[in-house]
Design an enzyme around this catalytic site. Structure first.
Site, PDB file in Angstrom:
ATOM      1  N   GLU A 270       0.841  -1.210   0.000  1.00  0.00           N
ATOM      2  CA  GLU A 270       0.000   0.000   0.000  1.00  0.00           C
ATOM      3  C   GLU A 270       0.865   1.245   0.000  1.00  0.00           C
ATOM      4  O   GLU A 270       0.788   2.060   0.914  1.00  0.00           O
ATOM      5  CB  GLU A 270      -0.860   0.047   1.284  1.00  0.00           C
ATOM      6  CG  GLU A 270      -1.582  -1.205   1.640  1.00  0.00           C
ATOM      7  CD  GLU A 270      -2.214  -1.135   3.041  1.00  0.00           C
ATOM      8  OE1 GLU A 270      -2.066  -0.108   3.746  1.00  0.00           O
ATOM      9  OE2 GLU A 270      -2.839  -2.122   3.416  1.00  0.00           O
ATOM     10  N   GLY A 272       2.234   4.973  -0.769  1.00  0.00           N
ATOM     11  CA  GLY A 272       1.679   6.276  -1.136  1.00  0.00           C
ATOM     12  C   GLY A 272       2.813   7.226  -1.492  1.00  0.00           C
ATOM     13  O   GLY A 272       3.063   7.551  -2.653  1.00  0.00           O
ATOM     14  N   CYS A 341      -1.644  33.408  10.166  1.00  0.00           N
ATOM     15  CA  CYS A 341      -1.371  33.961  11.497  1.00  0.00           C
ATOM     16  C   CYS A 341      -1.035  32.880  12.517  1.00  0.00           C
ATOM     17  O   CYS A 341      -1.823  32.606  13.437  1.00  0.00           O
ATOM     18  CB  CYS A 341      -2.563  34.791  11.948  1.00  0.00           C
ATOM     19  SG  CYS A 341      -2.850  36.125  10.793  1.00  0.00           S
TER      20      CYS A 341
END
Ligand code: LLP
Length: 418
Positions: A270, A272, A341
């Site tokens: 799997e 990514g 901010c």
């Protein structure tokens, strides 16, 4: 080379990134189709004739155009939510191309997964096993499952992205696994297909992976002794990429370790990050240069809202100027920060850079866990995504508008509930 420098400019395949910045504005994400394809094929080629299935982990980057390319290469998908299920299907996948992981699958997500006929649901707790038993029975279906086990192996990576240690929320403990497999085997609405694990992300050492493979194979053999035939072992994702000076193993060496699994089991992975990570960059422009008593800040138009990794994991990403600096600019140490901010809003700290206002930079290796972790904090629309394929450029996702951000909101009405 997908990303390369030529005549002072930074290119992706046959297109100068400065041209993309001119045309689509910044901040924006840019992906190389060639690199994405090369990375996926590196896995597929490394397995060769060995029975295997690559389920690309949609969480790393779930943009439909990219999923669709991976689907056309023959990839399956690892998903962790109903949203990712919908994305994988929209990109062309069938249920049988999809495996479903995640600790908190909702009732509806499990119903949808069983209904579309996913290839495997990686169950992560006894409570989920019970919920799935009931759902599959009510639907009159047999749900294909693996238990995701937590082997308690240290992946030697950042603590926030370690998943296979006893203190992590993921999977069932090795001690519990046998009991839960026996329980699942006795349930007619469940079909036990395999064992799954995933111990961490951005792993740069093979030792923990090899230890995990050993533990999973031992468990598979123990289950076989009880008469349970498994068709696959899912050995997770997690192979690291080079952000700075890491030395991650080559995909071929990594796959060789996975192939220690006996031939009778199909190997599932799997990955990514190692597929999309180095296939994408984030482009940004310098708005202001600001000198403070102890530091110089370069304030750019990208922020933690576009790339959260530096703020969240103190991650280091290389920076590359899109064009050579003008001759009159001298180099300085800068913190590259965004307009948000928060003092954690930085993309890079203490970097020697030759900058002037308006200069444009690529934040490298931003293809994985970049756009997917973007937010609209400070009411910032999410950036555009651009795919380059040779000389061709496609805007695979337009920049969000401020209107999009407010589109579904309603003002409060004075009416009371009946
Ligand atoms: N499978 C499971 C069950 C996972 O939890 C993960 C990642 C993967 C596969 C894919 O792992 P990869 O090959 O991409 O390492 N946001 C973090 C990474 C979180 C990874 C979580 N799980 C980052 O930006 O570094």
């Amino acid at each position: 080379m997908s990303f390369h420098r030529s005549a002072g400019r930074l290119w992706v395949e046959g297109v100068a990134l400065s041209e993309i910045a001119d045309r689509f504005g910044t901040p924006c994400y840019v992906y190389s189709r060639a690199r994405l394809t090369e990375n996926w094929r590196a896995y597929d080629d490394a397995f060769g004739a060995r029975a295997h299935r690559i389920h690309y982990s949609v969480k790393a980057n779930g943009s439909l155009a990219l999923l669709n390319i991976l689907h056309s290469l023959g990839s399956g998908f690892d998903i962790v939510s109903g949203g990712e299920l919908a994305r994988a299907l929209a990109a062309g996948a069938n249920g049988s191309d999809i495996i479903f992981s995640g600790v908190g699958k909702s009732r509806q997500e499990l119903i949808d997964a069983v209904t579309v006929g996913v290839a495997c649901i990686n169950v992560e707790s006894e409570a989920e096993l019970d919920r799935l038993t009931e759902i599959a029975a009510a639907l009159g279906r047999r749900a294909p499952i693996a238990l995701r086990v937590n082997p308690d192996v240290d992946p030697q990576t950042h603590p926030y992205i370690s998943t296979g240690l006893q203190g992590n929320k993921f999977g069932v403990s090795m001690v519990e696994a046998l009991r839960l497999y026996r329980k699942a085997l006795a349930v007619p609405s469940l079909e036990v297909r395999g064992i799954a694990c995933h111990i961490g992300s951005q792993m740069t050492s093979l030792a923990p992976i090899s230890d995990t493979v050993g533990l999973i194979v031992d468990l598979a053999k123990a289950l076989e002794r009880e008469g349970c035939q498994l068709s696959h072992l899912d050995l997770g994702g997690g192979l690291g990429i080079r952000y700075r000076d890491e030395q991650p193993p080559a995909i071929t060496d990594y796959v060789r370790v996975l192939c220690d699994v006996p031939e009778r089991f199909e190997i599932h992975v799997e990955p990514g990050r190692s597929i999309i990570g180095d296939a994408g960059v984030l482009l940004t422009s310098i708005e202001y240069l600001k000198a403070m008593p102890t530091k110089h800040f370069a304030i750019c138009d990208a922020a933690m809202t576009e790339l959260l990794r530096p703020a969240l994991y103190n991650a280091w990403h290389a920076l590359e100027l899109l064009e050579p600096p003008t001759a009159d600019v001298s180099s300085r140490r800068y913190d590259l920060v965004g307009p948000v901010c928060e003092s954690a809003d930085f993309l890079a700290q203490d970097r020697e850079l030759c900058l002037s206002p308006g200069a444009r930079l690529a934040v490298m290796n931003a293809g994985a866990y970049g756009f997917v972790m973007a937010s609209s904090y400070n009411a910032r629309p999410r950036p555009a995504e651009i795919l380059v394929d040779g000389h061709s450029v496609t805007e695979i996702r337009p920049r969000e508008t401020i209107g999009d951000l407010m589109a579904s909101e309603r003002l409060a009405t004075a009416r009371e509930l009946p």
